[in-house]
Design an enzyme around this catalytic site. Structure first.
Site, PDB file in Angstrom:
ATOM      1  N   ARG A   1      16.276  -5.584   0.005  1.00 14.92           N
ATOM      2  CA  ARG A   1      15.513  -5.672  -1.253  1.00 14.92           C
ATOM      3  C   ARG A   1      16.546  -5.794  -2.358  1.00 14.92           C
ATOM      4  NH1 ARG A   1      10.611  -2.005  -3.499  1.00 14.92           N
ATOM      5  NH2 ARG A   1       9.588  -3.487  -2.118  1.00 14.92           N
TER       6      ARG A   1
ATOM      7  N   HIS B   1       7.874 -11.722  -2.501  1.00 16.09           N
ATOM      8  CA  HIS B   1       7.674 -10.492  -1.702  1.00 16.09           C
ATOM      9  C   HIS B   1       6.839 -10.850  -0.466  1.00 16.09           C
ATOM     10  CE1 HIS B   1       7.588  -6.400  -0.694  1.00 16.09           C
ATOM     11  NE2 HIS B   1       6.806  -5.897  -1.619  1.00 16.09           N
TER      12      HIS B   1
ATOM     13  N   GLN C   1       4.852  -8.269   1.845  1.00 12.85           N
ATOM     14  CA  GLN C   1       3.629  -7.732   1.248  1.00 12.85           C
ATOM     15  C   GLN C   1       2.436  -8.634   1.527  1.00 12.85           C
ATOM     16  OE1 GLN C   1       3.208  -4.754  -0.668  1.00 12.85           O
ATOM     17  NE2 GLN C   1       1.114  -5.290  -0.151  1.00 12.85           N
TER      18      GLN C   1
ATOM     19  N   ASP D   1      -1.245  -6.588  -9.956  1.00 13.69           N
ATOM     20  CA  ASP D   1       0.021  -5.886  -9.714  1.00 13.69           C
ATOM     21  C   ASP D   1       0.469  -5.309 -11.053  1.00 13.69           C
ATOM     22  OD1 ASP D   1       2.418  -4.977  -8.600  1.00 13.69           O
ATOM     23  OD2 ASP D   1       3.366  -6.963  -8.508  1.00 13.69           O
TER      24      ASP D   1
ATOM     25  N   CYS E   1      -0.615  -4.218  -4.458  1.00 11.39           N
ATOM     26  CA  CYS E   1       0.451  -3.900  -3.490  1.00 11.39           C
ATOM     27  C   CYS E   1       0.988  -2.486  -3.662  1.00 11.39           C
ATOM     28  CB  CYS E   1       1.580  -4.921  -3.601  1.00 11.39           C
ATOM     29  SG  CYS E   1       2.479  -4.870  -5.174  1.00 11.39           S
TER      30      CYS E   1
ATOM     31  N   ARG F   1       1.520  -2.743   5.911  1.00 14.07           N
ATOM     32  CA  ARG F   1       2.939  -3.106   5.819  1.00 14.07           C
ATOM     33  C   ARG F   1       3.615  -2.765   7.152  1.00 14.07           C
ATOM     34  NH1 ARG F   1       5.353  -3.440   0.833  1.00 14.07           N
ATOM     35  NH2 ARG F   1       7.099  -4.222   2.081  1.00 14.07           N
TER      36      ARG F   1
HETATM   37  N1   CP Z   1       4.532  -2.652  -2.318  1.00 12.41           N
HETATM   38  C1   CP Z   1       5.815  -2.291  -2.186  1.00 12.41           C
HETATM   39  O1   CP Z   1       6.683  -3.089  -1.835  1.00 12.41           O
HETATM   40  O2   CP Z   1       6.060  -0.980  -2.459  1.00 12.41           O
HETATM   41  P1   CP Z   1       7.481  -0.267  -2.572  1.00 12.41           P
HETATM   42  O3   CP Z   1       8.129  -0.752  -3.843  1.00 12.41           O
HETATM   43  O4   CP Z   1       7.157   1.198  -2.611  1.00 12.41           O
HETATM   44  O5   CP Z   1       8.307  -0.637  -1.378  1.00 12.41           O
HETATM   45  N1  NVA Z   2       6.052  -6.877  -8.880  1.00 12.08           N
HETATM   46  C1  NVA Z   2       6.531  -5.568  -8.475  1.00 12.08           C
HETATM   47  C2  NVA Z   2       6.216  -5.331  -7.050  1.00 12.08           C
HETATM   48  C3  NVA Z   2       6.635  -3.984  -6.535  1.00 12.08           C
HETATM   49  C4  NVA Z   2       6.359  -3.781  -5.078  1.00 12.08           C
HETATM   50  C5  NVA Z   2       8.011  -5.471  -8.751  1.00 12.08           C
HETATM   51  O1  NVA Z   2       8.751  -6.415  -8.444  1.00 12.08           O
HETATM   52  O2  NVA Z   2       8.433  -4.460  -9.304  1.00 12.08           O
END
Ligand code: CP
Ligand code: NVA
Length: 308
Positions: free
Chosen positions: A107, A134, A137, A225, A266, A294
């Protein structure tokens, strides 16, 4: 090398197979997602590195638990604590990690970091979120939609809010899985048009509608989101809230969707900003199924990457 970098970089048949395997893996656990090891141990003797340059709850825990259920071992690494955070190149990091581990999930911020990691890694690399996408997700979200309502092909999905990384993966999925997608949000927060055009080129009907009530009319699935993503500057918070307030998913907006429409987010959510608690905790919300899924979706992704 079967990296899982994005939905649009993965063969449609492979994506479909992953969703179907995820469903089988879930069904095999018979409502016990937490229960100990799977009967099959396809990751036995494998080590998975989970690298985080941004915070995470779901991605971190679901990858860790999923790999262990399949007999694998994991190490969770913070980018800031690695030499990666102190000037070692991504390419060198990828080459070194490839000597120790069998798979890397990362990530990170820039998509370029993910791509460079994949280019120089001799083991599969999985995208655990970048500023631009992502994909894990959305695999969980498709699994969630289909377990509740059957095939997503031909359904109308409406995204209300910021045209962000999670929306981008929905756009990629629209092309791959054949659903219609409507974006509703303020023009300054439109998604990158490249995502929209690519989905259209792949045969998906993708629309942009500024009026959220019109957008949601006839929706089978309404998604939102956070209004401020992890890569957005906190200084933009107030402006974004002002721009997005009219796109909150609340009971009045959901009333325009089909009566059996589902609601997804998400998570993490900012309750009563992008969506009201009434909707999040209401009968059409499947947000915690998404979170659970997930686990199952990523187990299928990891197996695909390792060919196990
Ligand atoms: N939805 C998601 O990716 O959550 P986290 O940021 O907690 O991993
Ligand atoms: N759009 C959000 C998703 C988190 C899972 C971010 O990138 O922070």
């Amino acid at each position: 090398m079967p990296h899982f970098l994005d939905i649009n970089k993965t063969d449609p048949a492979a994506l479909r197979q992953m969703i179907d395997i995820a469903r089988q893996l879930k069904d095999a656990r018979d409502g016990q997602p937490k229960a100990a090891p799977d009967a099959e141990q396809p990751l036995a003797g494998r080590m998975v590195a989970l690298i985080f340059e941004k915070p995470s709850t779901r991605t971190r825990v679901s990858f860790d638990v999923g790999a262990r259920q399949m007999g694998g071992q994991t190490m969770v690494l913070s980018g800031a604590d690695m030499q990666l955070g102190h000037g070692e190149t991504i390419a060198d990091t990828a080459r070194v990690l490839s000597r120790y581990v069998d798979m890397i999930m990362i990530r990170t911020f820039e998509e370029a970091t993910l791509l460079e990691m994949a280019e120089h890694s001799s083991v599969p690399v999985i995208n655990g979120l970048t500023n631009r996408s992502h994909p894990c997700q959305i695999m969980a979200d498709i699994l969630t939609y289909e377990e509740h309502r059957g095939p997503i092909k031909g359904r109308k999905v409406v995204w209300s809010g910021d045209g962000n990384n999670v929306f981008a993966s929905f756009a990629q999925a629209a092309g791959r899985f054949g659903f219609d997608l409507t974006f509703t949000g303020p023009a300054p927060l439109d998604p990158e048009m490249a995502f929209v055009e690519e989905a259209r080129a792949a045969g998906a009907r993708v629309e942009i509608e500024r009026d959220p009530a019109k957008a949601v009319a006839g929706a089978d699935l309404v998604v939102t989101d956070t209004w401020v993503s992890m890569h957005d500057p906190q200084s933009a918070r107030e402006r974004r809230h002002n721009q997005l307030r009219g796109y909150q998913v609340n009971a009045a907006l959901m009333a325009h969707a089909k009566p059996d429409a589902l609601f997804m987010h998400c998570l993490p959510a900012h309750r009563d900003d992008e969506a009201t608690s009434e909707v999040m905790d209401g009968p059409r919300s499947v947000i915690f199924d998404e979170a659970e899924n997930r686990l199952h979706a990523q187990k299928a992704i990891m197996r695909w990457c390792l060919g196990t």
